[in-house]
Design an enzyme around this catalytic site. Structure first.
Site, PDB file in Angstrom:
ATOM      1  N   TYR A  10      -2.032  -0.575  10.841  1.00 36.33           N
ATOM      2  CA  TYR A  10      -2.288  -1.205   9.533  1.00 36.33           C
ATOM      3  C   TYR A  10      -1.060  -1.069   8.632  1.00 36.33           C
ATOM      4  O   TYR A  10      -0.574  -2.045   8.054  1.00 36.33           O
ATOM      5  CB  TYR A  10      -3.521  -0.570   8.858  1.00 36.33           C
ATOM      6  CG  TYR A  10      -3.633  -0.908   7.391  1.00 36.33           C
ATOM      7  CD1 TYR A  10      -3.976  -2.189   6.985  1.00 36.33           C
ATOM      8  CD2 TYR A  10      -3.357   0.051   6.404  1.00 36.33           C
ATOM      9  CE1 TYR A  10      -4.057  -2.517   5.633  1.00 36.33           C
ATOM     10  CE2 TYR A  10      -3.434  -0.263   5.061  1.00 36.33           C
ATOM     11  CZ  TYR A  10      -3.783  -1.544   4.677  1.00 36.33           C
ATOM     12  OH  TYR A  10      -3.838  -1.863   3.343  1.00 36.33           O
ATOM     13  N   LYS A  60       1.835  -3.829   6.843  1.00 33.27           N
ATOM     14  CA  LYS A  60       2.269  -3.901   5.433  1.00 33.27           C
ATOM     15  C   LYS A  60       3.792  -3.792   5.348  1.00 33.27           C
ATOM     16  O   LYS A  60       4.438  -4.507   4.579  1.00 33.27           O
ATOM     17  CB  LYS A  60       1.611  -2.787   4.609  1.00 33.27           C
ATOM     18  CG  LYS A  60       0.112  -2.952   4.424  1.00 33.27           C
ATOM     19  CD  LYS A  60      -0.215  -4.140   3.540  1.00 33.27           C
ATOM     20  CE  LYS A  60      -1.700  -4.394   3.421  1.00 33.27           C
ATOM     21  NZ  LYS A  60      -2.040  -5.687   2.838  1.00 33.27           N
ATOM     22  N   SER A  81       0.820  -1.211   0.000  1.00 34.45           N
ATOM     23  CA  SER A  81       0.000   0.000   0.000  1.00 34.45           C
ATOM     24  C   SER A  81       0.853   1.260   0.000  1.00 34.45           C
ATOM     25  O   SER A  81       1.915   1.303   0.629  1.00 34.45           O
ATOM     26  CB  SER A  81      -0.887  -0.013   1.246  1.00 34.45           C
ATOM     27  OG  SER A  81      -1.539   1.218   1.402  1.00 34.45           O
TER      28      SER A  81
HETATM   29  P1  NAD Z   1     -11.239  -6.638   1.161  1.00 35.30           P
HETATM   30  O1  NAD Z   1     -11.471  -6.551   2.626  1.00 35.30           O
HETATM   31  O2  NAD Z   1     -12.376  -6.433   0.254  1.00 35.30           O
HETATM   32  O3  NAD Z   1     -10.533  -8.031   0.800  1.00 35.30           O
HETATM   33  C1  NAD Z   1      -9.694  -8.707   1.692  1.00 35.30           C
HETATM   34  C2  NAD Z   1     -10.185 -10.146   1.779  1.00 35.30           C
HETATM   35  O4  NAD Z   1      -9.344 -10.872   2.685  1.00 35.30           O
HETATM   36  C3  NAD Z   1     -11.620 -10.281   2.313  1.00 35.30           C
HETATM   37  O5  NAD Z   1     -12.359 -11.068   1.414  1.00 35.30           O
HETATM   38  C4  NAD Z   1     -11.459 -10.931   3.660  1.00 35.30           C
HETATM   39  O6  NAD Z   1     -12.559 -11.768   3.985  1.00 35.30           O
HETATM   40  C5  NAD Z   1     -10.166 -11.721   3.475  1.00 35.30           C
HETATM   41  N1  NAD Z   1      -9.423 -12.005   4.706  1.00 35.30           N
HETATM   42  C6  NAD Z   1      -9.067 -11.123   5.679  1.00 35.30           C
HETATM   43  N2  NAD Z   1      -8.382 -11.768   6.642  1.00 35.30           N
HETATM   44  C7  NAD Z   1      -8.284 -13.066   6.266  1.00 35.30           C
HETATM   45  C8  NAD Z   1      -7.691 -14.218   6.843  1.00 35.30           C
HETATM   46  N3  NAD Z   1      -7.091 -14.171   8.041  1.00 35.30           N
HETATM   47  N4  NAD Z   1      -7.766 -15.388   6.180  1.00 35.30           N
HETATM   48  C9  NAD Z   1      -8.407 -15.464   4.988  1.00 35.30           C
HETATM   49  N5  NAD Z   1      -8.986 -14.412   4.394  1.00 35.30           N
HETATM   50  C10 NAD Z   1      -8.934 -13.221   5.029  1.00 35.30           C
HETATM   51  O7  NAD Z   1     -10.065  -5.603   0.835  1.00 35.30           O
HETATM   52  P2  NAD Z   1      -9.501  -5.108  -0.572  1.00 35.30           P
HETATM   53  O8  NAD Z   1      -9.814  -3.669  -0.703  1.00 35.30           O
HETATM   54  O9  NAD Z   1      -9.884  -6.049  -1.654  1.00 35.30           O
HETATM   55  O10 NAD Z   1      -7.951  -5.216  -0.274  1.00 35.30           O
HETATM   56  C11 NAD Z   1      -7.175  -6.346  -0.639  1.00 35.30           C
HETATM   57  C12 NAD Z   1      -5.744  -6.152  -0.153  1.00 35.30           C
HETATM   58  O11 NAD Z   1      -5.220  -4.951  -0.703  1.00 35.30           O
HETATM   59  C13 NAD Z   1      -5.624  -6.011   1.371  1.00 35.30           C
HETATM   60  O12 NAD Z   1      -4.464  -6.696   1.788  1.00 35.30           O
HETATM   61  C14 NAD Z   1      -5.469  -4.524   1.569  1.00 35.30           C
HETATM   62  O13 NAD Z   1      -4.725  -4.233   2.732  1.00 35.30           O
HETATM   63  C15 NAD Z   1      -4.702  -4.126   0.320  1.00 35.30           C
HETATM   64  N6  NAD Z   1      -4.896  -2.717  -0.064  1.00 35.30           N
HETATM   65  C16 NAD Z   1      -6.174  -2.226  -0.213  1.00 35.30           C
HETATM   66  C17 NAD Z   1      -6.361  -0.886  -0.538  1.00 35.30           C
HETATM   67  C18 NAD Z   1      -7.745  -0.310  -0.647  1.00 35.30           C
HETATM   68  O14 NAD Z   1      -7.885   0.901  -0.518  1.00 35.30           O
HETATM   69  N7  NAD Z   1      -8.779  -1.099  -0.914  1.00 35.30           N
HETATM   70  C19 NAD Z   1      -5.252  -0.062  -0.745  1.00 35.30           C
HETATM   71  C20 NAD Z   1      -3.970  -0.604  -0.600  1.00 35.30           C
HETATM   72  C21 NAD Z   1      -3.812  -1.937  -0.261  1.00 35.30           C
HETATM   73  C1  WQD Z   2      -9.516  10.007   0.462  1.00 33.42           C
HETATM   74  C2  WQD Z   2      -9.697  11.506   0.683  1.00 33.42           C
HETATM   75  C3  WQD Z   2     -10.006  12.091   2.983  1.00 33.42           C
HETATM   76  C4  WQD Z   2     -13.875  10.052   3.436  1.00 33.42           C
HETATM   77  C5  WQD Z   2      -7.063   4.993   2.756  1.00 33.42           C
HETATM   78  C6  WQD Z   2      -6.042   4.309   3.614  1.00 33.42           C
HETATM   79  C7  WQD Z   2      -4.913   3.803   2.764  1.00 33.42           C
HETATM   80  C8  WQD Z   2      -5.409   2.934   1.609  1.00 33.42           C
HETATM   81  C9  WQD Z   2      -6.524   3.577   0.872  1.00 33.42           C
HETATM   82  C10 WQD Z   2      -5.213   0.635   2.234  1.00 33.42           C
HETATM   83  C11 WQD Z   2      -8.938  12.031   1.895  1.00 33.42           C
HETATM   84  C12 WQD Z   2     -11.249  12.410   2.189  1.00 33.42           C
HETATM   85  C13 WQD Z   2     -12.686  10.557   2.951  1.00 33.42           C
HETATM   86  C14 WQD Z   2     -14.927  10.949   3.770  1.00 33.42           C
HETATM   87  C15 WQD Z   2     -13.514  12.777   3.064  1.00 33.42           C
HETATM   88  N1  WQD Z   2      -5.909   1.685   2.075  1.00 33.42           N
HETATM   89  N2  WQD Z   2     -12.508  11.893   2.760  1.00 33.42           N
HETATM   90  N3  WQD Z   2     -14.692  12.292   3.550  1.00 33.42           N
HETATM   91  O1  WQD Z   2      -7.254   8.078   3.406  1.00 33.42           O
HETATM   92  O2  WQD Z   2      -6.282   8.314   1.081  1.00 33.42           O
HETATM   93  O3  WQD Z   2      -6.440   6.088   2.086  1.00 33.42           O
HETATM   94  O4  WQD Z   2      -7.531   4.043   1.781  1.00 33.42           O
HETATM   95  O5  WQD Z   2      -4.043   0.456   2.109  1.00 33.42           O
HETATM   96  O6  WQD Z   2      -4.080   3.084   3.634  1.00 33.42           O
HETATM   97  O7  WQD Z   2      -5.562   5.243   4.574  1.00 33.42           O
HETATM   98  O8  WQD Z   2      -8.498   7.193   1.364  1.00 33.42           O
HETATM   99  O9  WQD Z   2     -10.842   7.217   0.621  1.00 33.42           O
HETATM  100  O10 WQD Z   2     -10.345   7.336   3.090  1.00 33.42           O
HETATM  101  O11 WQD Z   2      -9.817   9.305   1.668  1.00 33.42           O
HETATM  102  O12 WQD Z   2     -13.377  14.004   2.910  1.00 33.42           O
HETATM  103  O13 WQD Z   2     -16.006  10.565   4.230  1.00 33.42           O
HETATM  104  O14 WQD Z   2     -11.080  11.751   0.959  1.00 33.42           O
HETATM  105  O15 WQD Z   2      -9.764  13.075   3.955  1.00 33.42           O
HETATM  106  O16 WQD Z   2      -8.500  13.325   1.577  1.00 33.42           O
HETATM  107  P1  WQD Z   2      -7.077   7.531   2.058  1.00 33.42           P
HETATM  108  P2  WQD Z   2      -9.955   7.684   1.699  1.00 33.42           P
END
Ligand code: NAD
Ligand code: WQD
Length: 335
Positions: A149, A153, A125
Protein backbone atom coordinates in the site's frame (compact mmCIF):
# COMPACT_ATOMS: atom_id res chain seq x y z
CA UNK A 1 -7.84 30.63 -14.93
CA UNK A 2 -10.13 30.45 -11.96
CA UNK A 3 -11.02 27.06 -10.53
CA UNK A 4 -14.77 26.36 -10.41
CA UNK A 5 -15.46 22.71 -11.10
CA UNK A 6 -13.68 20.04 -9.08
CA UNK A 7 -13.40 16.43 -10.14
CA UNK A 8 -13.27 14.34 -6.99
CA UNK A 9 -12.11 10.74 -7.48
CA UNK A 10 -13.15 8.49 -4.61
CA UNK A 11 -15.43 11.26 -3.37
CA UNK A 12 -18.05 8.89 -1.96
CA UNK A 13 -15.55 7.54 0.59
CA UNK A 14 -14.77 8.63 4.12
CA UNK A 15 -12.43 11.58 3.55
CA UNK A 16 -13.86 12.40 0.13
CA UNK A 17 -17.44 12.84 1.36
CA UNK A 18 -16.32 15.22 4.11
CA UNK A 19 -14.26 17.17 1.60
CA UNK A 20 -17.28 17.45 -0.72
CA UNK A 21 -19.10 19.32 2.05
CA UNK A 22 -16.31 21.89 2.29
CA UNK A 23 -16.16 22.28 -1.50
CA UNK A 24 -19.91 22.76 -1.84
CA UNK A 25 -19.99 25.21 1.04
CA UNK A 26 -17.26 27.19 -0.70
CA UNK A 27 -19.44 27.25 -3.85
CA UNK A 28 -17.44 24.94 -6.07
CA UNK A 29 -19.22 22.64 -8.52
CA UNK A 30 -18.45 19.08 -7.51
CA UNK A 31 -18.27 16.02 -9.74
CA UNK A 32 -17.66 12.80 -7.85
CA UNK A 33 -16.24 9.85 -9.76
CA UNK A 34 -16.19 6.63 -7.75
CA UNK A 35 -16.64 2.93 -8.49
CA UNK A 36 -18.20 2.43 -5.03
CA UNK A 37 -15.71 -0.37 -4.29
CA UNK A 38 -15.50 0.79 -0.69
CA UNK A 39 -18.38 3.24 -0.29
CA UNK A 40 -22.09 3.78 -0.76
CA UNK A 41 -23.88 6.39 -2.80
CA UNK A 42 -25.91 7.21 0.31
CA UNK A 43 -22.91 9.16 1.64
CA UNK A 44 -23.33 11.69 -1.15
CA UNK A 45 -27.10 11.92 -0.71
CA UNK A 46 -26.36 12.89 2.88
CA UNK A 47 -23.75 15.43 1.80
CA UNK A 48 -26.49 16.99 -0.32
CA UNK A 49 -28.84 16.92 2.65
CA UNK A 50 -26.25 18.65 4.86
CA UNK A 51 -25.31 21.34 2.36
CA UNK A 52 -28.60 21.81 0.48
CA UNK A 53 -26.55 21.62 -2.73
CA UNK A 54 -26.26 18.99 -5.40
CA UNK A 55 -23.38 16.83 -6.56
CA UNK A 56 -22.91 15.27 -9.96
CA UNK A 57 -22.13 11.61 -9.39
CA UNK A 58 -20.59 9.37 -12.02
CA UNK A 59 -20.07 5.72 -11.22
CA UNK A 60 -16.79 4.68 -12.81
CA UNK A 61 -13.34 3.28 -12.33
CA UNK A 62 -10.19 5.40 -12.58
CA UNK A 63 -8.68 2.63 -14.73
CA UNK A 64 -11.33 3.26 -17.41
CA UNK A 65 -9.76 5.91 -19.61
CA UNK A 66 -12.73 6.53 -21.91
CA UNK A 67 -15.17 6.91 -19.04
CA UNK A 68 -12.75 9.24 -17.28
CA UNK A 69 -12.33 11.38 -20.35
CA UNK A 70 -16.07 11.83 -20.76
CA UNK A 71 -16.55 12.55 -17.09
CA UNK A 72 -13.67 15.01 -16.73
CA UNK A 73 -14.24 17.22 -19.71
CA UNK A 74 -14.80 20.76 -18.49
CA UNK A 75 -13.33 20.28 -15.03
CA UNK A 76 -10.71 22.67 -13.67
CA UNK A 77 -9.00 20.63 -10.96
CA UNK A 78 -8.84 17.15 -9.49
CA UNK A 79 -8.80 15.97 -5.90
CA UNK A 80 -7.64 12.39 -6.11
CA UNK A 81 -8.85 10.21 -3.22
CA UNK A 82 -9.65 7.03 -5.18
CA UNK A 83 -7.59 4.10 -4.00
CA UNK A 84 -7.57 0.98 -1.89
CA UNK A 85 -6.14 1.58 1.57
CA UNK A 86 -5.99 -1.59 3.68
CA UNK A 87 -2.37 -2.28 4.58
CA UNK A 88 -2.90 -5.97 5.44
CA UNK A 89 -4.88 -6.65 2.28
CA UNK A 90 -2.12 -5.00 0.24
CA UNK A 91 0.39 -7.51 1.60
CA UNK A 92 -1.88 -10.38 0.55
CA UNK A 93 -2.91 -8.91 -2.81
CA UNK A 94 -0.07 -6.64 -3.96
CA UNK A 95 -1.02 -6.79 -7.63
CA UNK A 96 -4.54 -5.61 -6.85
CA UNK A 97 -3.05 -2.58 -5.08
CA UNK A 98 -0.58 -1.79 -7.85
CA UNK A 99 -3.31 -2.21 -10.43
CA UNK A 100 -5.94 -0.15 -8.67
CA UNK A 101 -3.80 2.58 -7.14
CA UNK A 102 -0.80 2.94 -9.45
CA UNK A 103 -2.32 2.02 -12.81
CA UNK A 104 -5.49 3.88 -11.91
CA UNK A 105 -3.52 7.02 -11.06
CA UNK A 106 -1.43 6.69 -14.22
CA UNK A 107 -4.61 6.50 -16.26
CA UNK A 108 -6.03 9.54 -14.47
CA UNK A 109 -2.88 11.62 -15.06
CA UNK A 110 -2.85 10.65 -18.75
CA UNK A 111 -6.39 11.89 -19.16
CA UNK A 112 -5.64 15.07 -17.21
CA UNK A 113 -2.69 15.76 -19.52
CA UNK A 114 -4.80 15.15 -22.61
CA UNK A 115 -7.52 17.47 -21.37
CA UNK A 116 -4.99 20.05 -20.12
CA UNK A 117 -6.32 19.81 -16.57
CA UNK A 118 -3.10 20.34 -14.63
CA UNK A 119 -4.29 21.10 -11.11
CA UNK A 120 -4.30 18.26 -8.63
CA UNK A 121 -4.44 17.62 -4.90
CA UNK A 122 -3.38 14.06 -4.08
CA UNK A 123 -4.11 11.89 -1.00
CA UNK A 124 -0.76 10.67 0.18
CA UNK A 125 0.01 9.21 3.57
CA UNK A 126 2.33 9.41 6.56
CA UNK A 127 2.78 5.68 6.08
CA UNK A 128 5.55 6.69 3.67
CA UNK A 129 7.80 7.73 6.51
CA UNK A 130 8.09 4.13 7.72
CA UNK A 131 9.67 3.81 11.17
CA UNK A 132 10.53 7.40 12.15
CA UNK A 133 14.19 8.35 12.49
CA UNK A 134 13.14 11.51 14.30
CA UNK A 135 9.98 13.10 15.66
CA UNK A 136 7.99 15.15 14.95
CA UNK A 137 8.08 14.09 11.30
CA UNK A 138 8.94 16.80 8.82
CA UNK A 139 8.45 16.38 5.09
CA UNK A 140 12.22 15.97 4.55
CA UNK A 141 12.20 12.70 6.51
CA UNK A 142 13.28 9.84 4.24
CA UNK A 143 10.47 7.91 2.60
CA UNK A 144 10.50 4.15 2.65
CA UNK A 145 7.40 2.17 2.07
CA UNK A 146 7.11 -0.87 4.31
CA UNK A 147 4.15 -2.54 2.57
CA UNK A 148 2.63 -2.60 -0.93
CA UNK A 149 0.00 0.00 0.00
CA UNK A 150 2.75 2.43 1.00
CA UNK A 151 4.67 1.54 -2.14
CA UNK A 152 1.73 2.60 -4.26
CA UNK A 153 1.61 5.99 -2.51
CA UNK A 154 5.34 6.42 -2.99
CA UNK A 155 5.06 5.50 -6.69
CA UNK A 156 2.21 7.96 -7.26
CA UNK A 157 4.10 10.78 -5.50
CA UNK A 158 7.11 10.02 -7.72
CA UNK A 159 4.95 10.04 -10.84
CA UNK A 160 3.51 13.43 -9.95
CA UNK A 161 6.95 14.88 -9.17
CA UNK A 162 8.29 13.68 -12.51
CA UNK A 163 5.29 15.16 -14.26
CA UNK A 164 5.87 18.50 -12.58
CA UNK A 165 9.56 18.43 -13.47
CA UNK A 166 8.65 17.82 -17.10
CA UNK A 167 6.09 20.61 -17.25
CA UNK A 168 5.96 23.39 -14.65
CA UNK A 169 2.40 24.27 -15.66
CA UNK A 170 1.27 21.44 -13.42
CA UNK A 171 0.10 22.61 -9.99
CA UNK A 172 0.35 19.76 -7.52
CA UNK A 173 -0.10 19.26 -3.78
CA UNK A 174 0.88 15.95 -2.17
CA UNK A 175 -0.98 15.83 1.14
CA UNK A 176 0.40 13.35 3.64
CA UNK A 177 -2.36 12.53 6.11
CA UNK A 178 -1.70 11.21 9.58
CA UNK A 179 -4.57 9.29 11.29
CA UNK A 180 -8.00 10.62 10.23
CA UNK A 181 -10.83 10.01 12.72
CA UNK A 182 -14.11 11.70 13.65
CA UNK A 183 -17.12 12.51 11.55
CA UNK A 184 -19.23 15.45 10.45
CA UNK A 185 -20.97 16.92 13.47
CA UNK A 186 -24.42 16.34 11.96
CA UNK A 187 -23.87 12.61 12.61
CA UNK A 188 -25.07 11.98 9.05
CA UNK A 189 -21.77 10.97 7.47
CA UNK A 190 -18.74 9.17 8.86
CA UNK A 191 -16.41 6.25 8.44
CA UNK A 192 -18.18 3.05 7.33
CA UNK A 193 -15.64 0.24 7.15
CA UNK A 194 -16.76 -3.04 5.65
CA UNK A 195 -16.12 -6.10 7.81
CA UNK A 196 -13.90 -5.98 10.87
CA UNK A 197 -12.32 -2.52 11.15
CA UNK A 198 -8.54 -2.39 10.71
CA UNK A 199 -8.24 1.00 12.36
CA UNK A 200 -8.46 1.86 16.00
CA UNK A 201 -11.26 4.45 16.16
CA UNK A 202 -13.90 2.52 14.18
CA UNK A 203 -13.06 -0.53 16.25
CA UNK A 204 -13.61 1.43 19.46
CA UNK A 205 -16.93 2.86 18.25
CA UNK A 206 -18.14 -0.62 17.26
CA UNK A 207 -17.31 -1.89 20.76
CA UNK A 208 -19.20 1.07 22.22
CA UNK A 209 -22.29 0.37 20.15
CA UNK A 210 -22.22 -3.33 21.09
CA UNK A 211 -21.15 -4.76 17.75
CA UNK A 212 -17.85 -6.10 19.14
CA UNK A 213 -17.15 -7.47 22.59
CA UNK A 214 -13.82 -5.84 23.35
CA UNK A 215 -10.89 -4.02 21.87
CA UNK A 216 -7.57 -5.80 21.39
CA UNK A 217 -4.75 -3.36 22.16
CA UNK A 218 -1.82 -4.35 19.98
CA UNK A 219 1.11 -4.27 22.39
CA UNK A 220 1.88 -2.39 25.62
CA UNK A 221 5.64 -2.78 25.52
CA UNK A 222 6.53 0.09 23.18
CA UNK A 223 8.91 2.83 24.33
CA UNK A 224 6.03 5.24 24.99
CA UNK A 225 4.72 6.67 28.28
CA UNK A 226 2.11 3.90 28.78
CA UNK A 227 3.67 1.32 26.44
CA UNK A 228 0.96 1.54 23.75
CA UNK A 229 1.43 2.98 20.25
CA UNK A 230 1.27 6.75 19.75
CA UNK A 231 -0.37 8.37 16.71
CA UNK A 232 -1.36 11.79 15.44
CA UNK A 233 -5.16 11.58 15.22
CA UNK A 234 -6.72 14.32 13.12
CA UNK A 235 -10.40 15.21 12.80
CA UNK A 236 -11.64 14.40 9.30
CA UNK A 237 -13.32 17.82 9.07
CA UNK A 238 -9.98 19.53 9.72
CA UNK A 239 -8.49 17.29 7.06
CA UNK A 240 -11.25 18.17 4.61
CA UNK A 241 -10.63 21.88 5.20
CA UNK A 242 -6.95 21.25 4.47
CA UNK A 243 -7.93 20.10 0.97
CA UNK A 244 -9.80 23.30 0.32
CA UNK A 245 -6.80 25.31 1.46
CA UNK A 246 -4.47 23.23 -0.71
CA UNK A 247 -6.72 23.69 -3.74
CA UNK A 248 -6.76 27.43 -3.22
CA UNK A 249 -3.00 27.59 -2.71
CA UNK A 250 -2.11 25.52 -5.81
CA UNK A 251 0.61 27.22 -7.81
CA UNK A 252 1.99 29.08 -4.81
CA UNK A 253 4.47 26.28 -4.12
CA UNK A 254 6.42 23.62 -5.99
CA UNK A 255 5.12 20.05 -6.25
CA UNK A 256 5.36 19.82 -2.48
CA UNK A 257 4.62 17.08 0.04
CA UNK A 258 2.73 18.59 2.97
CA UNK A 259 1.88 16.91 6.27
CA UNK A 260 -1.71 17.17 7.46
CA UNK A 261 -1.61 16.32 11.14
CA UNK A 262 -2.11 18.07 14.46
CA UNK A 263 1.46 17.73 15.71
CA UNK A 264 0.28 15.98 18.85
CA UNK A 265 0.53 12.25 19.54
CA UNK A 266 -1.84 10.20 21.71
CA UNK A 267 -1.44 6.59 22.82
CA UNK A 268 -4.00 3.86 22.23
CA UNK A 269 -4.99 3.96 25.90
CA UNK A 270 -5.25 7.76 25.86
CA UNK A 271 -7.62 7.52 22.90
CA UNK A 272 -9.65 4.84 24.68
CA UNK A 273 -9.86 7.06 27.79
CA UNK A 274 -10.84 10.13 25.78
CA UNK A 275 -13.53 8.14 23.98
CA UNK A 276 -14.94 6.76 27.23
CA UNK A 277 -15.15 10.26 28.63
CA UNK A 278 -16.75 11.70 25.49
CA UNK A 279 -19.31 8.92 25.06
CA UNK A 280 -20.02 7.78 28.61
CA UNK A 281 -19.53 4.20 27.34
CA UNK A 282 -16.92 1.91 28.77
CA UNK A 283 -14.57 0.19 26.34
CA UNK A 284 -13.37 -3.17 27.63
CA UNK A 285 -9.99 -4.15 26.25
CA UNK A 286 -7.36 -6.84 26.41
CA UNK A 287 -3.66 -6.49 25.67
CA UNK A 288 -2.44 -8.57 22.75
CA UNK A 289 0.85 -9.01 20.94
CA UNK A 290 2.11 -6.20 18.76
CA UNK A 291 0.60 -6.10 15.27
CA UNK A 292 3.29 -6.96 12.71
CA UNK A 293 4.49 -3.88 10.85
CA UNK A 294 3.31 -1.41 13.50
CA UNK A 295 5.61 1.35 14.68
CA UNK A 296 5.92 2.80 18.14
CA UNK A 297 5.25 6.49 17.56
CA UNK A 298 4.26 8.72 14.68
CA UNK A 299 3.27 12.37 14.72
CA UNK A 300 3.60 15.30 12.39
CA UNK A 301 5.43 18.53 12.35
CA UNK A 302 2.53 20.49 10.84
CA UNK A 303 4.36 23.80 10.30
CA UNK A 304 4.75 23.49 6.55
CA UNK A 305 0.97 23.27 6.10
CA UNK A 306 0.60 26.42 8.15
CA UNK A 307 3.29 28.25 6.19
CA UNK A 308 2.22 27.17 2.70
CA UNK A 309 -1.53 26.70 3.05
CA UNK A 310 -2.43 28.87 6.01
CA UNK A 311 -4.03 25.76 7.50
CA UNK A 312 -3.79 24.17 10.89
CA UNK A 313 -5.88 21.56 12.67
CA UNK A 314 -8.34 23.09 15.14
CA UNK A 315 -10.51 20.31 16.50
CA UNK A 316 -9.63 18.58 19.78
CA UNK A 317 -9.32 14.91 20.65
CA UNK A 318 -12.56 15.24 22.61
CA UNK A 319 -14.36 16.57 19.53
CA UNK A 320 -12.95 13.70 17.44
CA UNK A 321 -14.41 11.23 19.95
CA UNK A 322 -17.77 13.01 20.38
CA UNK A 323 -18.29 13.17 16.62
CA UNK A 324 -17.16 9.57 15.95
CA UNK A 325 -19.56 8.39 18.64
CA UNK A 326 -22.51 10.43 17.35
CA UNK A 327 -22.06 8.97 13.86
CA UNK A 328 -21.76 5.38 15.13
CA UNK A 329 -24.64 5.69 17.60
CA UNK A 330 -27.04 7.01 14.96
CA UNK A 331 -25.79 4.64 12.26
CA UNK A 332 -24.89 1.40 14.05
CA UNK A 333 -24.71 -0.47 10.75
CA UNK A 334 -23.19 2.36 8.73
CA UNK A 335 -25.04 3.73 5.72
P1 NAD B 1 -12.27 5.22 1.36
O1 NAD B 1 -12.05 3.80 1.00
O2 NAD B 1 -13.39 5.56 2.25
O3 NAD B 1 -12.39 6.11 0.03
C1 NAD B 1 -11.75 5.76 -1.17
C2 NAD B 1 -12.79 5.80 -2.27
O4 NAD B 1 -12.17 5.45 -3.52
C3 NAD B 1 -13.94 4.79 -2.07
O5 NAD B 1 -15.16 5.48 -2.18
C4 NAD B 1 -13.74 3.78 -3.17
O6 NAD B 1 -14.98 3.23 -3.62
C5 NAD B 1 -13.05 4.60 -4.24
N1 NAD B 1 -12.22 3.84 -5.18
C6 NAD B 1 -11.26 2.91 -4.88
N2 NAD B 1 -10.72 2.44 -6.02
C7 NAD B 1 -11.32 3.09 -7.05
C8 NAD B 1 -11.18 3.03 -8.46
N3 NAD B 1 -10.34 2.18 -9.05
N4 NAD B 1 -11.95 3.84 -9.22
C9 NAD B 1 -12.84 4.69 -8.64
N5 NAD B 1 -13.01 4.78 -7.32
C10 NAD B 1 -12.27 3.98 -6.52
O7 NAD B 1 -10.89 5.75 1.96
P2 NAD B 1 -10.55 7.13 2.68
O8 NAD B 1 -10.20 6.83 4.08
O9 NAD B 1 -11.58 8.16 2.37
O10 NAD B 1 -9.20 7.48 1.94
C11 NAD B 1 -9.14 8.34 0.81
C12 NAD B 1 -7.70 8.41 0.30
O11 NAD B 1 -6.86 8.86 1.35
C13 NAD B 1 -7.14 7.06 -0.15
O12 NAD B 1 -6.35 7.27 -1.30
C14 NAD B 1 -6.29 6.63 1.02
O13 NAD B 1 -5.22 5.81 0.60
C15 NAD B 1 -5.78 7.97 1.53
N6 NAD B 1 -5.41 7.95 2.96
C16 NAD B 1 -6.32 7.49 3.88
C17 NAD B 1 -5.96 7.44 5.23
C18 NAD B 1 -6.91 6.89 6.25
O14 NAD B 1 -6.45 6.46 7.31
N7 NAD B 1 -8.22 6.89 6.03
C19 NAD B 1 -4.69 7.88 5.63
C20 NAD B 1 -3.80 8.35 4.65
C21 NAD B 1 -4.18 8.38 3.32
C1 WQD C 1 -3.48 3.08 15.45
C2 WQD C 1 -2.90 2.50 16.74
C3 WQD C 1 -2.30 0.19 16.55
C4 WQD C 1 -6.40 -1.28 15.98
C5 WQD C 1 -3.05 2.99 9.43
C6 WQD C 1 -2.26 2.75 8.18
C7 WQD C 1 -1.75 4.05 7.64
C8 WQD C 1 -2.86 5.08 7.46
C9 WQD C 1 -3.72 5.18 8.67
C10 WQD C 1 -3.57 5.07 5.18
C11 WQD C 1 -1.70 1.59 16.50
C12 WQD C 1 -3.42 0.36 17.54
C13 WQD C 1 -5.29 -0.49 16.17
C14 WQD C 1 -6.81 -2.17 17.02
C15 WQD C 1 -4.96 -1.37 18.35
N1 WQD C 1 -3.73 4.73 6.39
N2 WQD C 1 -4.58 -0.53 17.34
N3 WQD C 1 -6.06 -2.16 18.18
O1 WQD C 1 -1.65 1.69 11.95
O2 WQD C 1 -1.32 4.11 12.62
O3 WQD C 1 -2.20 3.61 10.40
O4 WQD C 1 -4.13 3.88 9.11
O5 WQD C 1 -2.68 5.67 4.65
O6 WQD C 1 -1.13 3.74 6.42
O7 WQD C 1 -1.18 1.88 8.48
O8 WQD C 1 -3.64 3.24 12.33
O9 WQD C 1 -5.83 3.00 13.44
O10 WQD C 1 -4.70 0.95 12.50
O11 WQD C 1 -3.74 2.02 14.52
O12 WQD C 1 -4.33 -1.43 19.42
O13 WQD C 1 -7.79 -2.92 16.90
O14 WQD C 1 -3.90 1.67 17.34
O15 WQD C 1 -1.40 -0.79 16.98
O16 WQD C 1 -0.82 1.78 17.58
P1 WQD C 1 -2.10 3.09 11.88
P2 WQD C 1 -4.58 2.28 13.15
Amino acid sequence: MSIKTIFVTGGAGYIGSHTCIELLQANYNVIVYDNLANSKLESLRRVEQITGKSITFIKGDIRDKDALKNAMTGCDAVIHFAGLKAVGESVEKPLLYYDNNVLGSLCLFHVMQELLIKNIVFSSSATMYGDPEFLPLTEVHRCEATNPYGETKLAIEMMLRALYNSDKDWQIALLRYFNPVGAHESGLIGEDPSGIPNNLMPFITQVAVGKRKQLAVFGNDYQTPDGTGVRDYIHVVDLAKGHLKALEALGRFECDAINLGTGKGYSVLELVGAFEQASGQSIPYIIQDRRPGDISECYADPRKAKDLLGWEAELSLNKMCVDSWRWQKHNPDGY
